[in-house]
Design a protein around this motif. Structure first.
Motif, PDB file in Angstrom:
ATOM      1  N   UNK A  63      -1.372  13.947   7.183  1.00  0.00           N
ATOM      2  CA  UNK A  63      -0.644  14.223   5.816  1.00  0.00           C
ATOM      3  C   UNK A  63       0.269  12.856   5.522  1.00  0.00           C
ATOM      4  N   UNK A  64       0.093  11.796   6.112  1.00  0.00           N
ATOM      5  CA  UNK A  64       0.721  10.640   5.602  1.00  0.00           C
ATOM      6  C   UNK A  64      -0.430   9.741   4.683  1.00  0.00           C
ATOM      7  N   UNK A  85      24.607   7.940  -8.296  1.00  0.00           N
ATOM      8  CA  UNK A  85      25.177   6.750  -8.906  1.00  0.00           C
ATOM      9  C   UNK A  85      25.193   5.369  -8.140  1.00  0.00           C
ATOM     10  N   UNK A  86      23.965   5.237  -7.590  1.00  0.00           N
ATOM     11  CA  UNK A  86      23.688   4.090  -6.753  1.00  0.00           C
ATOM     12  C   UNK A  86      22.805   3.175  -7.801  1.00  0.00           C
ATOM     13  N   UNK A  87      23.201   2.056  -7.936  1.00  0.00           N
ATOM     14  CA  UNK A  87      22.485   1.290  -9.128  1.00  0.00           C
ATOM     15  C   UNK A  87      21.206   0.844  -8.798  1.00  0.00           C
ATOM     16  N   UNK A  88      21.357   0.118  -7.351  1.00  0.00           N
ATOM     17  CA  UNK A  88      20.160  -0.472  -6.856  1.00  0.00           C
ATOM     18  C   UNK A  88      20.016  -0.448  -5.408  1.00  0.00           C
ATOM     19  N   UNK A  89      19.386   1.020  -5.278  1.00  0.00           N
ATOM     20  CA  UNK A  89      19.372   1.656  -3.782  1.00  0.00           C
ATOM     21  C   UNK A  89      18.646   0.709  -2.852  1.00  0.00           C
ATOM     22  N   UNK A  90      18.991   0.763  -1.591  1.00  0.00           N
ATOM     23  CA  UNK A  90      18.262   0.026  -0.656  1.00  0.00           C
ATOM     24  C   UNK A  90      17.666   1.187   0.125  1.00  0.00           C
ATOM     25  N   UNK A  91      16.253   1.235   0.366  1.00  0.00           N
ATOM     26  CA  UNK A  91      15.774   2.266   1.244  1.00  0.00           C
ATOM     27  C   UNK A  91      15.224   2.100   2.556  1.00  0.00           C
ATOM     28  N   UNK A  92      15.427   2.298   3.675  1.00  0.00           N
ATOM     29  CA  UNK A  92      14.729   2.275   4.833  1.00  0.00           C
ATOM     30  C   UNK A  92      13.580   3.064   5.062  1.00  0.00           C
ATOM     31  N   UNK A  93      12.540   2.774   5.639  1.00  0.00           N
ATOM     32  CA  UNK A  93      11.432   3.581   5.829  1.00  0.00           C
ATOM     33  C   UNK A  93      11.008   3.482   7.370  1.00  0.00           C
ATOM     34  N   UNK A  94      11.092   4.521   7.979  1.00  0.00           N
ATOM     35  CA  UNK A  94      10.628   4.627   9.476  1.00  0.00           C
ATOM     36  C   UNK A  94       9.306   4.620   9.805  1.00  0.00           C
ATOM     37  N   UNK A  95       9.038   3.825  10.803  1.00  0.00           N
ATOM     38  CA  UNK A  95       7.592   4.059  11.314  1.00  0.00           C
ATOM     39  C   UNK A  95       7.056   5.499  12.059  1.00  0.00           C
ATOM     40  N   UNK A  96       5.885   5.878  12.138  1.00  0.00           N
ATOM     41  CA  UNK A  96       5.364   6.970  12.612  1.00  0.00           C
ATOM     42  C   UNK A  96       5.559   7.208  14.121  1.00  0.00           C
ATOM     43  N   UNK A 103       3.090  -3.471  16.857  1.00  0.00           N
ATOM     44  CA  UNK A 103       1.924  -4.318  16.412  1.00  0.00           C
ATOM     45  C   UNK A 103       0.692  -3.739  16.367  1.00  0.00           C
ATOM     46  N   UNK A 104       0.475  -2.304  16.261  1.00  0.00           N
ATOM     47  CA  UNK A 104      -0.755  -1.744  16.410  1.00  0.00           C
ATOM     48  C   UNK A 104      -1.309  -1.373  17.883  1.00  0.00           C
ATOM     49  N   UNK A 111       0.469  -0.164  10.075  1.00  0.00           N
ATOM     50  CA  UNK A 111      -0.294  -1.481   9.612  1.00  0.00           C
ATOM     51  C   UNK A 111      -1.159  -1.098   8.531  1.00  0.00           C
ATOM     52  N   UNK A 112      -1.778  -0.040   8.585  1.00  0.00           N
ATOM     53  CA  UNK A 112      -2.821   0.393   7.825  1.00  0.00           C
ATOM     54  C   UNK A 112      -2.169   0.935   6.649  1.00  0.00           C
ATOM     55  N   UNK A 113      -1.146   1.741   6.564  1.00  0.00           N
ATOM     56  CA  UNK A 113      -0.558   2.715   5.519  1.00  0.00           C
ATOM     57  C   UNK A 113       0.906   2.254   4.983  1.00  0.00           C
ATOM     58  N   UNK A 114       1.853   2.522   6.143  1.00  0.00           N
ATOM     59  CA  UNK A 114       3.258   2.477   5.964  1.00  0.00           C
ATOM     60  C   UNK A 114       3.795   1.015   5.357  1.00  0.00           C
ATOM     61  N   UNK A 115       3.292   0.034   5.905  1.00  0.00           N
ATOM     62  CA  UNK A 115       3.677  -1.227   5.653  1.00  0.00           C
ATOM     63  C   UNK A 115       2.948  -1.790   4.237  1.00  0.00           C
TER      64      UNK A 115
END
Length: 247
Positions: A63-64, A85-96, A103-104, A111-115
């Motif tokens: 489902x990802x 009210x955050x003008x330029x948000x910084x968003x962190x994305x976690x690995x699965x 590194x695979x 490697x194939x989807x998230x990054x």
């Protein structure tokens, strides 16, 4: 006639036994309004969204997708701008996977989807970063560097969120055409009638909904009343408004 909606906890299992086909309020609202909502747990200092939520762990990986992550981060980014009210948000994305796949060596989803999704989002000038290993991310010096986090599944995001911010946590559904919040806890039948329940999360849900409503209205006012650029026409030397698509 209603400005915001605050929903109380529900027993998902009991409601589905009685014929309600959705595993919570969000699925119902998505179907009713034809919009995809993003489960977004918020406090003043910590904001965590989840890419998948009420599905079995065995179904998380399938489902990802890159497109789904991109769409969710766009919704998250816009919500941070309009609603918080955050003008330029910084968003962190976690690995699965553990150690974000190492590194695979422990899974290929990073490697194939998230990054690849993160790279494409960055090319859209959305400040998305990752993928980060989930087991070490929720240290104050790490998560405080970001305005929000996108976790890949329910417990990956909600377990640390509820540990760090349980009492003041609010469940906000980003992406819907109206403002909807709820407390970040369940029905707690085990303490019903014992005068043990804590109302703080429900109170926070009400006040957060009001705050988002005010922020969103202020944002819309700013957008509607913004100054439009003007250019000097080359042929007659007269100031003219730029066409909307060239602003």
């Amino acid at each position: 006639e209603i400005d915001v909606l605050v929903t109380a906890p529900i027993n998902k299992d009991e409601m589905m036994k009685q014929g309600f086909k959705h595993a919570g309020h969000t699925g119902y609202f998505e179907e009713k309004f034809g919009k995809k909502g993003l489960m977004f747990l918020v406090t003043e200092k910590l904001k965590v969204a989840v890419s998948t939520h009420h599905i079995p762990v065995s179904e998380i990986s399938k489902n990802i997708s890159k497109q789904k992550i991109k769409e969710q981060v766009r919704v998250l980014n816009q919500s941070l701008i309009e609603d918080f009210c955050i003008q330029k948000p910084k968003i962190a994305i976690l690995g699965l996977n553990p150690h974000a796949g190492d590194g695979g060596a422990i899974g290929k989803e990073e490697i194939e989807i998230i990054e690849p999704a993160i790279k494409e989002l960055f090319n859209e000038e959305i400040l998305a970063f990752g993928s980060f290993p989930a087991d070490s991310f929720f240290q104050p010096e790490k998560y405080s560097s970001f305005d929000a986090v996108l976790a890949m599944y329910h417990d990956q995001g909600l377990a640390p969120f509820k540990t760090l911010a349980y009492e003041e946590g609010v469940n906000y559904t980003a992406g819907l055409p109206f403002i909807r919040t709820s407390p970040d806890h369940g029905v707690a039948y085990d303490i019903a009638g014992k005068n043990l329940a804590d109302e703080q999360s429900f109170s926070e849900a009400i006040f957060t909904a009001i705050k988002i409503f005010k922020n969103r209205n202020e944002y819309q006012d700013l957008i509607e009343n913004r100054l439009k650029p003007r250019v000097l026409a080359h042929d007659n030397g007269i100031d003219e408004d730029l066409p909307e698509e060239n602003e």
